[in-house]
Design a protein around this motif. Structure first.
Motif, PDB file in Angstrom:
ATOM      1  N   SER A 141      62.851  21.548   9.262  1.00  0.00           N
ATOM      2  CA  SER A 141      63.839  20.854   8.444  1.00  0.00           C
ATOM      3  C   SER A 141      63.158  19.639   7.833  1.00  0.00           C
ATOM      4  N   ASN A 142      62.691  19.808   6.616  1.00  0.00           N
ATOM      5  CA  ASN A 142      61.817  18.817   5.984  1.00  0.00           C
ATOM      6  C   ASN A 142      62.422  18.162   4.753  1.00  0.00           C
ATOM      7  N   ALA A 143      63.306  18.850   4.043  1.00  0.00           N
ATOM      8  CA  ALA A 143      63.823  18.340   2.774  1.00  0.00           C
ATOM      9  C   ALA A 143      64.531  17.006   2.963  1.00  0.00           C
ATOM     10  N   GLY A 144      64.239  16.057   2.093  1.00  0.00           N
ATOM     11  CA  GLY A 144      64.883  14.753   2.172  1.00  0.00           C
ATOM     12  C   GLY A 144      64.260  13.783   1.189  1.00  0.00           C
ATOM     13  N   TYR A 145      64.863  12.612   1.070  1.00  0.00           N
ATOM     14  CA  TYR A 145      64.321  11.586   0.181  1.00  0.00           C
ATOM     15  C   TYR A 145      64.790  10.221   0.675  1.00  0.00           C
ATOM     16  N   GLY A 146      64.261   9.167   0.072  1.00  0.00           N
ATOM     17  CA  GLY A 146      64.628   7.815   0.466  1.00  0.00           C
ATOM     18  C   GLY A 146      65.502   7.145  -0.577  1.00  0.00           C
ATOM     19  N   LEU A 147      66.607   6.562  -0.135  1.00  0.00           N
ATOM     20  CA  LEU A 147      67.462   5.753  -0.993  1.00  0.00           C
ATOM     21  C   LEU A 147      67.281   4.308  -0.565  1.00  0.00           C
ATOM     22  N   MET A 148      66.770   3.466  -1.437  1.00  0.00           N
ATOM     23  CA  MET A 148      66.408   2.106  -1.073  1.00  0.00           C
ATOM     24  C   MET A 148      67.202   1.071  -1.871  1.00  0.00           C
ATOM     25  N   GLY A 149      67.479  -0.027  -1.215  1.00  0.00           N
ATOM     26  CA  GLY A 149      68.240  -1.112  -1.815  1.00  0.00           C
ATOM     27  C   GLY A 149      69.224  -1.656  -0.801  1.00  0.00           C
ATOM     28  N   ALA A 150      69.773  -2.835  -1.073  1.00  0.00           N
ATOM     29  CA  ALA A 150      70.767  -3.415  -0.178  1.00  0.00           C
ATOM     30  C   ALA A 150      72.001  -2.523  -0.129  1.00  0.00           C
ATOM     31  N   ALA A 151      72.674  -2.502   1.008  1.00  0.00           N
ATOM     32  CA  ALA A 151      73.862  -1.662   1.154  1.00  0.00           C
ATOM     33  C   ALA A 151      74.877  -1.928   0.042  1.00  0.00           C
ATOM     34  N   GLU A 152      75.009  -3.189  -0.346  1.00  0.00           N
ATOM     35  CA  GLU A 152      75.971  -3.556  -1.389  1.00  0.00           C
ATOM     36  C   GLU A 152      75.563  -3.043  -2.760  1.00  0.00           C
ATOM     37  N   GLU A 153      74.284  -2.799  -2.943  1.00  0.00           N
ATOM     38  CA  GLU A 153      73.789  -2.350  -4.249  1.00  0.00           C
ATOM     39  C   GLU A 153      74.016  -0.851  -4.474  1.00  0.00           C
ATOM     40  N   LEU A 154      74.286  -0.120  -3.427  1.00  0.00           N
ATOM     41  CA  LEU A 154      74.403   1.331  -3.534  1.00  0.00           C
ATOM     42  C   LEU A 154      75.774   1.740  -4.077  1.00  0.00           C
ATOM     43  N   THR A 155      75.795   2.817  -4.833  1.00  0.00           N
ATOM     44  CA  THR A 155      77.075   3.378  -5.287  1.00  0.00           C
ATOM     45  C   THR A 155      77.590   4.355  -4.230  1.00  0.00           C
ATOM     46  N   ASP A 156      78.877   4.657  -4.279  1.00  0.00           N
ATOM     47  CA  ASP A 156      79.452   5.627  -3.346  1.00  0.00           C
ATOM     48  C   ASP A 156      78.776   6.986  -3.508  1.00  0.00           C
ATOM     49  N   GLU A 157      78.492   7.354  -4.745  1.00  0.00           N
ATOM     50  CA  GLU A 157      77.846   8.648  -4.994  1.00  0.00           C
ATOM     51  C   GLU A 157      76.450   8.698  -4.382  1.00  0.00           C
ATOM     52  N   GLN A 158      75.692   7.596  -4.490  1.00  0.00           N
ATOM     53  CA  GLN A 158      74.361   7.549  -3.891  1.00  0.00           C
ATOM     54  C   GLN A 158      74.436   7.659  -2.373  1.00  0.00           C
ATOM     55  N   VAL A 159      75.405   6.958  -1.771  1.00  0.00           N
ATOM     56  CA  VAL A 159      75.583   7.015  -0.325  1.00  0.00           C
ATOM     57  C   VAL A 159      75.885   8.445   0.122  1.00  0.00           C
ATOM     58  N   GLU A 160      76.825   9.077  -0.566  1.00  0.00           N
ATOM     59  CA  GLU A 160      77.229  10.430  -0.198  1.00  0.00           C
ATOM     60  C   GLU A 160      76.076  11.418  -0.344  1.00  0.00           C
ATOM     61  N   HIS A 161      75.296  11.282  -1.407  1.00  0.00           N
ATOM     62  CA  HIS A 161      74.194  12.226  -1.633  1.00  0.00           C
ATOM     63  C   HIS A 161      73.076  12.035  -0.613  1.00  0.00           C
ATOM     64  N   GLN A 162      72.797  10.773  -0.237  1.00  0.00           N
ATOM     65  CA  GLN A 162      71.772  10.522   0.770  1.00  0.00           C
ATOM     66  C   GLN A 162      72.166  11.153   2.098  1.00  0.00           C
ATOM     67  N   ILE A 163      73.399  10.963   2.511  1.00  0.00           N
ATOM     68  CA  ILE A 163      73.872  11.543   3.775  1.00  0.00           C
ATOM     69  C   ILE A 163      73.891  13.065   3.703  1.00  0.00           C
ATOM     70  N   ALA A 164      74.351  13.604   2.572  1.00  0.00           N
ATOM     71  CA  ALA A 164      74.434  15.056   2.421  1.00  0.00           C
ATOM     72  C   ALA A 164      73.061  15.717   2.453  1.00  0.00           C
ATOM     73  N   THR A 165      72.047  15.024   1.960  1.00  0.00           N
ATOM     74  CA  THR A 165      70.696  15.590   1.927  1.00  0.00           C
ATOM     75  C   THR A 165      69.981  15.423   3.256  1.00  0.00           C
ATOM     76  N   ASN A 166      69.851  14.185   3.703  1.00  0.00           N
ATOM     77  CA  ASN A 166      69.009  13.908   4.877  1.00  0.00           C
ATOM     78  C   ASN A 166      69.675  14.244   6.198  1.00  0.00           C
ATOM     79  N   LEU A 167      70.972  14.021   6.300  1.00  0.00           N
ATOM     80  CA  LEU A 167      71.658  14.206   7.579  1.00  0.00           C
ATOM     81  C   LEU A 167      72.453  15.503   7.629  1.00  0.00           C
ATOM     82  N   THR A 168      73.481  15.615   6.814  1.00  0.00           N
ATOM     83  CA  THR A 168      74.323  16.803   6.862  1.00  0.00           C
ATOM     84  C   THR A 168      73.543  18.064   6.517  1.00  0.00           C
ATOM     85  N   GLY A 169      72.640  17.948   5.544  1.00  0.00           N
ATOM     86  CA  GLY A 169      71.839  19.115   5.177  1.00  0.00           C
ATOM     87  C   GLY A 169      70.980  19.600   6.317  1.00  0.00           C
TER      88      GLY A 169
END
Length: 288
Positions: free
Chosen positions: A80-108
């Motif tokens: 299980s290798n697929a993934g990427y890094g989302l970087m920036g302060a928590a406040e700087e992230l959009t809801d869509e970015q948060v959801e996609h990061q979790i869906a890729t790295n964790l849920t995926g």
């Protein structure tokens, strides 16, 4: 040297590409997934099967895993290798970015492994390599969501190891430090800037990703070799630390965490129920 069959997500780049190339060169069979058309064409051959896979698509995960096992008959190692890094302060992230990061790295990752487990049990065993990161044990400002996914997947994998050991399935969490792959300057996503964070520690990760003047100490080819060699070890190592930077950072983080816990032994005990009122069956009893 035992010949094996591997399923590797994200075989088109980074560690996935290094793993696939080394395994094919030694005669193993590889089922590799990709997202971008044409990105694995150069790996084509009788020992390589390519499958399009978006790990944020639950239906596609199940379909691809089922098809790979059907096509190849047996898969010895699931990576299980697929993934990427989302970087920036928590406040700087959009809801869509948060959801996609979790869906890729964790849920995926969770869905991929769950889809493979019935096949691994049916064939009498196998090995799972879950790619995590030094960022799954240590955390720095500017990577809160990335760390959340890696800490989450480590908890999943560590619990999973105990669940599937009776079926002959081994689980290894791979902990690489900084490596000279395309992760830092290719697959990492930088959130939109909020000026208020310019003078804070978050600015450090933004500077690294924008100036592109640093690179990891790790050799990805050597790291891939270490992952392959770990499959020969019995029992499966629960964690595989790769890179001197990873070892140093993890030891420092764990030492600080342990010191924090030890400093609170007496105050923690104050919240215990009186012995005469104690109720058995809490988390500490689960291993009895």
């Amino acid at each position: 040297m035992t010949t094996r069959t591997w399923l590797i997500t994200g075989a088109n780049s980074g560690f996935g590409r290094h793993l696939a190339s080394q395994l094919l060169s030694r005669g193993d069979r590889v089922a590799g997934t990709f997202r971008a058309a044409g990105s694995v064409d150069d790996l084509a051959g009788e020992n390589f099967r390519a499958y399009h896979l978006d790990v944020t698509d639950p239906a596609e995960i199940t379909a691809v895993v089922d098809r790979a096992f059907a096509d190849l008959g047996r898969i010895d190692v699931v990576v299980s290798n697929a993934g990427y890094g989302l970087m920036g302060a928590a406040e700087e992230l959009t809801d869509e970015q948060v959801e996609h990061q979790i869906a890729t790295n964790l849920t995926g990752s969770v869905r991929l492994i769950r889809a493979a487990l019935p096949h691994l049990r049916a064939q009498g065993g196998g090995r799972i390599l879950q790619l995590s990161s030094v960022g799954g044990q240590a955390a720095w400002p500017g990577g809160s969501l990335y760390h959340a996914t890696k800490w989450g997947v480590e908890g999943f994998a560590e619990s999973l190891a105990g669940e599937v050991a009776p079926f002959g399935i081994g689980v290894t969490i791979v902990e690489p430090g900084g490596a000279r792959t395309n992760f830092r300057y290719g697959s990492s996503v930088l959130a939109a800037r909020i000026p208020a964070y310019d003078g804070t520690p978050v600015a450090g990760i933004r500077r690294i990703l924008t100036e592109r003047t640093t690179q990891g100490v790790g050799d990805p080819a050597r790291m891939a070799t270490a992952m392959i060699e770990s499959v020969e070890r019995e029992p499966a190592p629960l964690r595989l630390v790769l890179g001197s930077d990873a070892a140093q950072a993890m030891e420092g983080a764990l030492t600080a965490r342990l010191a924090d816990v030890r400093s609170q032994r007496e105050t923690a005990a104050v919240t215990d129920a009186p012995l005469s009122d104690a109720v058995t069956g809490g988390p500490a009893d689960l291993n009895d």
